[in-house]
Design an enzyme around this catalytic site. Structure first.
Site, PDB file in Angstrom:
ATOM      1  N   ASP A 126       0.852  -1.179  -0.016  1.00 13.21           N
ATOM      2  CA  ASP A 126       0.048   0.065  -0.008  1.00 13.21           C
ATOM      3  C   ASP A 126       0.774   1.362   0.137  1.00 13.21           C
ATOM      4  O   ASP A 126       0.576   2.215  -0.581  1.00 13.21           O
ATOM      5  CB  ASP A 126      -1.002  -0.077   1.219  1.00 13.21           C
ATOM      6  CG  ASP A 126      -1.522   1.361   1.201  1.00 13.21           C
ATOM      7  OD1 ASP A 126      -2.400   1.762   0.477  1.00 13.21           O
ATOM      8  OD2 ASP A 126      -1.443   2.198   2.282  1.00 13.21           O
ATOM      9  N   ARG A 153      -0.155   6.247  -6.743  1.00 11.18           N
ATOM     10  CA  ARG A 153      -1.353   6.706  -7.103  1.00 11.18           C
ATOM     11  C   ARG A 153      -1.492   8.121  -7.194  1.00 11.18           C
ATOM     12  O   ARG A 153      -1.948   9.059  -7.906  1.00 11.18           O
ATOM     13  CB  ARG A 153      -2.519   6.137  -6.276  1.00 11.18           C
ATOM     14  CG  ARG A 153      -2.841   4.775  -6.517  1.00 11.18           C
ATOM     15  CD  ARG A 153      -3.864   4.077  -5.461  1.00 11.18           C
ATOM     16  NE  ARG A 153      -4.940   4.906  -5.204  1.00 11.18           N
ATOM     17  CZ  ARG A 153      -5.432   5.095  -4.046  1.00 11.18           C
ATOM     18  NH1 ARG A 153      -4.851   4.373  -2.948  1.00 11.18           N
ATOM     19  NH2 ARG A 153      -6.498   5.785  -3.818  1.00 11.18           N
ATOM     20  N   SER A 155      -6.621   0.226   0.029  1.00 13.08           N
ATOM     21  CA  SER A 155      -5.435   1.013   0.461  1.00 13.08           C
ATOM     22  C   SER A 155      -5.888   1.041   2.365  1.00 13.08           C
ATOM     23  O   SER A 155      -5.032   0.632   2.850  1.00 13.08           O
ATOM     24  CB  SER A 155      -5.421   2.436  -0.235  1.00 13.08           C
ATOM     25  OG  SER A 155      -4.718   3.025   0.781  1.00 13.08           O
ATOM     26  N   LYS A 205      -4.486  -1.522   5.347  1.00 13.88           N
ATOM     27  CA  LYS A 205      -3.513  -1.009   6.280  1.00 13.88           C
ATOM     28  C   LYS A 205      -4.320  -1.306   7.872  1.00 13.88           C
ATOM     29  O   LYS A 205      -3.397  -1.759   8.868  1.00 13.88           O
ATOM     30  CB  LYS A 205      -3.489   0.585   6.367  1.00 13.88           C
ATOM     31  CG  LYS A 205      -2.206   1.013   5.429  1.00 13.88           C
ATOM     32  CD  LYS A 205      -2.341   2.681   5.655  1.00 13.88           C
ATOM     33  CE  LYS A 205      -3.478   3.329   5.152  1.00 13.88           C
ATOM     34  NZ  LYS A 205      -3.451   3.790   3.606  1.00 13.88           N
TER      35      LYS A 205
HETATM   36  N1  URA Z   1      -6.700   6.994   2.572  1.00 16.52           N
HETATM   37  C1  URA Z   1      -5.758   5.985   2.740  1.00 16.52           C
HETATM   38  O1  URA Z   1      -5.097   5.525   3.358  1.00 16.52           O
HETATM   39  N2  URA Z   1      -5.856   5.680   1.226  1.00 16.52           N
HETATM   40  C2  URA Z   1      -6.798   6.015   0.319  1.00 16.52           C
HETATM   41  O2  URA Z   1      -6.551   5.557  -0.933  1.00 16.52           O
HETATM   42  C3  URA Z   1      -7.458   7.161   0.436  1.00 16.52           C
HETATM   43  C4  URA Z   1      -7.422   7.599   1.892  1.00 16.52           C
END
Ligand code: URA
Length: 434
Positions: free
Chosen positions: A161, A168, A183, A187
């Site tokens: 990520d 991105r 994403s 996490k």
């Molecule tokens: N927060 C994140 O951790 N990832 C995203 O893609 C958008 C907001």
């Protein structure tokens, strides 16, 4: 299997298998898949979307790309919080110390700014000395000792990520339901919490511009949470205008400190209390949402939440003299008031435009290697629906470059729309989805 076939398949709108997704994630994490190949695949996902199965497989592959934290030694239910991103969103800085002050442990991995939105890690790094890159042992010790730690994604948690997030951001592929869901949830799974409260923002300053898409994103994240056995609650919140008044790193830290010292802008207060009340509920510490909000207010009023913030900063090497006296924070060279040219009511302050303006001043990154200027940004003086008279101050531009300050004043006046008719105040909390 090879990456070119995988890119071609997604480019041609076909569904990727679990093995293909895993091949991409492992290859990109260890460097066998190049940035330009990952960019092509991410763009294809952005344009063509993913099925729910693909999004789930992507999330789990990303979560398993590194370590999965085990927080069992804390012997408590750990509730995590994350936002899908916003402008002026300093909620984590305020909410998490409040929660920790209620003796509910907080082990939080935060992100950097993404697109036109700010990130908690960048904000924390504007506090001199604060270390966001501590190791796992220290992270868990901190939670044990002071009930709270907030770190960046520097540990080996969801490293896929970390790479995809930065990529991105640099190829304009942020606003995508499968990419955001994977994403965030990768996490959250990797950082070991059992329960999750998500702030799903909606509006001009969010990645989801309408309630329909935000609901879809929320439901996908809840489903992924279920599969991973993590109870997840989503709070849809409005992000049409910036949250609170300050936009920019140390400016937002100062607003957060003021909040914990009882100076609470209404919209910010509503979001903090709503999310917090659900965190307390999921932690098994109170079923009644209204009572949970009252517990939070009590700890702001009695100073315990502010003391917890001090403890958090001190424990991670930050200089608390800045927290005790916010005048010490570095100030921008040019702090320029912007005056209204007319009478009326504020009818719109487009949050995305404000976020982009703050980035232009240096508060965010255009490229992933850009350095952030912590002291620049914008501080609003009025919010939507407020009355304004000619020559009243609309807000302040904080800049370190004269030309940029002048350009920003012009741009800010165009962003803040004034109408002769009083506009309805924006409702901050839209919906709870669980
Ligand atoms: N927060 C994140 O951790 N990832 C995203 O893609 C958008 C907001």
């Amino acid at each position: 299997m090879n990456i070119l076939d995988i890119i071609e398949k997604k480019r041609d709108k076909r569904e990727l298998s679990k093995d293909e997704i895993q091949y991409f994630i492992q290859g990109y994490t260890d460097g066998r898949v190049m940035d330009y190949q990952a960019s092509a695949l991410i763009m294809a996902i952005y344009l063509n979307g993913m099925t729910k199965k693909e999004t789930t497989d992507l999330t789990l592959s990303m979560a398993n790309s590194g370590e999965i934290l085990n927080l069992d030694s804390l012997n408590k239910i750990i509730v995590d919080k994350h936002s899908t991103g916003g402008v002026g969103d300093k909620v984590s800085l305020i909410l998490l110390p409040i929660i920790a002050s209620l003796d509910i442990p907080v082990a939080k991995m935060s992100g950097r700014g993404l697109g036109f939105t700010g990130g908690t890690v960048d904000k924390l790094q504007s506090i001199p000395g604060y270390r966001t890159d501590i190791n796992v042992k220290e992270f868990i010790e901190n939670v044990k000792n002071v009930r709270i730690s907030i770190i960046s994604q520097t540990l080996n948690l969801a490293p896929a990520d970390k790479k995809i997030y930065a990529l991105r951001d640099s190829i304009s592929c942020v606003e995508s339901i499968p990419l955001i869901a994977s994403s965030i949830m990768s996490k959250k799974i990797a950082s070991g919490a059992e329960k999750i409260v998500l702030d799903v923002t909606v509006g001009s300053g969010a990645f989801m511009k309408n309630i329909e898409n935000a609901t879809k994103l929320a439901k996908e994240m809840i489903e992924i949470g279920k599969l991973a056995k993590k109870e997840t609650v989503c709070v849809l919140t409005n992000m049409d205008e910036p949250l609170g008044y300050a936009v920019g790193n140390n400016l937002e830290v100062i607003e957060a400190i003021n909040f914990l010292n009882k100076n609470m802008p209404n919209d910010l207060k509503e979001v903090v209390l709503e999310l917090g009340a659900y965190m307390i509920k999921l932690a098994g510490r109170g079923k009644n949402i209204q009572e949970n909000k009252e517990k939070m207010i009590e700890n702001i009023e009695n100073g315990k939440a502010f003391d917890k913030f001090l403890e958090l900063i001190k424990n991670q090497g930050g200089d608390i003299s800045y927290i005790k006296n916010t005048d010490k924070f570095e100030k921008a060279k040019y702090i320029v008031p912007v005056y209204s040219d007319e009478d009326g009511y504020i009818s719109e302050i487009n949050a995305e435009s404000i976020g982009k303006l703050a980035c232009y001043l240096g508060a965010g990154r255009m490229k992933k290697e850009d350095k952030i200027d912590y002291s620049v940004g914008i501080v609003l003086n009025k919010k939507v629906s407020e009355k304004i008279e000619k020559n009243d101050i609309l807000g302040y531009i904080y800049a370190n470059n004269k030309q940029k300050a002048e350009n920003a004043i012009k741009e800010f006046k165009e962003i803040v729309k004034i109408s002769k008719i009083k506009t309805k105040k924006i409702d901050t909390i839209i919906e709870i989805i669980d």
